[in-house]
Design a protein around this motif. Sequence first.
Motif, PDB file in Angstrom:
ATOM      1  N   HIS B  64       0.818  -1.217   0.000  1.00 15.05           N
ATOM      2  CA  HIS B  64       0.000   0.000   0.000  1.00 15.05           C
ATOM      3  C   HIS B  64       0.850   1.266   0.000  1.00 15.05           C
ATOM      4  CE1 HIS B  64      -3.232  -2.644   2.196  1.00 15.05           C
ATOM      5  NE2 HIS B  64      -2.995  -3.036   0.961  1.00 15.05           N
ATOM      6  N   ARG B  69       3.177   1.365  -5.095  1.00 14.62           N
ATOM      7  CA  ARG B  69       2.184   1.747  -6.090  1.00 14.62           C
ATOM      8  C   ARG B  69       2.847   2.228  -7.383  1.00 14.62           C
ATOM      9  NH1 ARG B  69      -3.086   3.065  -5.299  1.00 14.62           N
ATOM     10  NH2 ARG B  69      -2.900   1.368  -6.767  1.00 14.62           N
ATOM     11  N   HIS B  72       3.479  -0.761  -9.191  1.00 13.98           N
ATOM     12  CA  HIS B  72       2.292  -1.261  -9.887  1.00 13.98           C
ATOM     13  C   HIS B  72       2.194  -0.687 -11.302  1.00 13.98           C
ATOM     14  CE1 HIS B  72       0.387  -2.046  -5.711  1.00 13.98           C
ATOM     15  NE2 HIS B  72       1.042  -3.097  -6.148  1.00 13.98           N
ATOM     16  N   LEU B  75       4.276  -2.759 -13.316  1.00 14.98           N
ATOM     17  CA  LEU B  75       3.591  -4.035 -13.529  1.00 14.98           C
ATOM     18  C   LEU B  75       2.563  -3.914 -14.658  1.00 14.98           C
ATOM     19  CD1 LEU B  75       3.048  -6.987 -12.624  1.00 14.98           C
ATOM     20  CD2 LEU B  75       1.332  -6.072 -11.058  1.00 14.98           C
ATOM     21  N   PHE B  76       1.788  -2.827 -14.651  1.00 18.35           N
ATOM     22  CA  PHE B  76       0.826  -2.585 -15.737  1.00 18.35           C
ATOM     23  C   PHE B  76       1.556  -2.503 -17.070  1.00 18.35           C
ATOM     24  CE2 PHE B  76      -3.660  -1.707 -14.735  1.00 18.35           C
ATOM     25  CZ  PHE B  76      -3.651  -1.945 -13.374  1.00 18.35           C
ATOM     26  N   SER B 120      -4.581   3.908 -17.365  1.00 20.04           N
ATOM     27  CA  SER B 120      -4.360   3.131 -16.134  1.00 20.04           C
ATOM     28  C   SER B 120      -3.275   3.774 -15.280  1.00 20.04           C
ATOM     29  CB  SER B 120      -3.941   1.701 -16.462  1.00 20.04           C
ATOM     30  OG  SER B 120      -4.851   1.096 -17.330  1.00 20.04           O
ATOM     31  N   ALA B 123      -4.515   6.916 -13.708  1.00 23.13           N
ATOM     32  CA  ALA B 123      -5.431   6.622 -12.596  1.00 23.13           C
ATOM     33  C   ALA B 123      -4.648   6.239 -11.338  1.00 23.13           C
ATOM     34  CB  ALA B 123      -6.387   5.496 -12.990  1.00 23.13           C
ATOM     35  N   ILE B 124      -3.614   5.402 -11.491  1.00 25.08           N
ATOM     36  CA  ILE B 124      -2.821   4.986 -10.331  1.00 25.08           C
ATOM     37  C   ILE B 124      -2.041   6.171  -9.762  1.00 25.08           C
ATOM     38  CG2 ILE B 124      -0.961   3.464  -9.522  1.00 25.08           C
ATOM     39  CD1 ILE B 124      -1.785   1.478 -11.717  1.00 25.08           C
TER      40      ILE B 124
END
Lengths: 129, 131
Positions: B64, B69, B72, B75-76, B120, B123-124
Amino acid sequence: MFEALTSVRTAEQRMERSSNFELFAWLFMRVSGIILLVIALGHLFYMHFVVGVTNIDFALIAERWENPFWRIYDTFLLFFAFTHGTNGMRYIIDDYFRGGVRVTLKLLLYLLYFALMVMGTYVIVTFRV
Amino acid sequence: MVQGGLQVLVKEGLRYRGREGQWTWLLHRLTGIGVFLFLALHIFDIFLMVFGEEVFNELIFLYHQPWARVGHIFLFFGLLFHAFNGIRVTIMDFWPSLWRYQRQGVWIQTVIFLAVFVPSAIAILMEILGS
């Protein structure tokens, strides 16, 4: 010493010629790839934009696994994603390493595959609060 | 010994100039390794559920954190590139007559990739900055 290396290579090549394993592996990468396109991307978007990563904790996953659908989904995801990934790593090891290093790395890869498949399947299937 | 494997990958990669086909091949490989390593970690962290609520929550909070993040977003990038490039490769494998359009295929794939990845990532990022 070189004889040992050569014989390993011939044995490998003999095995490759005498079985359809590599053809099956090639097909598996395509088929699992198409399946993962739906279930892996589905998982990524669902967990990030529907559930929200910061909301994920023990209680949320326990609740998720109350539903058998998610247990089955997660089992399939585990199997297809990690098998696809492990076979890809096998290709890469074959491309860049030879002899004893290649054998050792592949052995470690298969050990990791076996251990994490057992651990992952165990927790998804047997988890009780 | 790597037997010069990675060195060859980088050196020959720069020298060979295989353009779109070669660059996507290289990125497919690198994103594949990245996603594999994350997946191994992810299977392990979910396995920690067996140790109960306290242990699991103590460790899952790491995901978290803002730096996780940002991870992440990588990762996307990796998973989406690998997925769309994989579709192109699969289509080419089953319909070899499309090989002559493979350069166009890469550009179509890139447009689709950006159309999914950029929103995406935004947004993250907005979530990270908002929290």
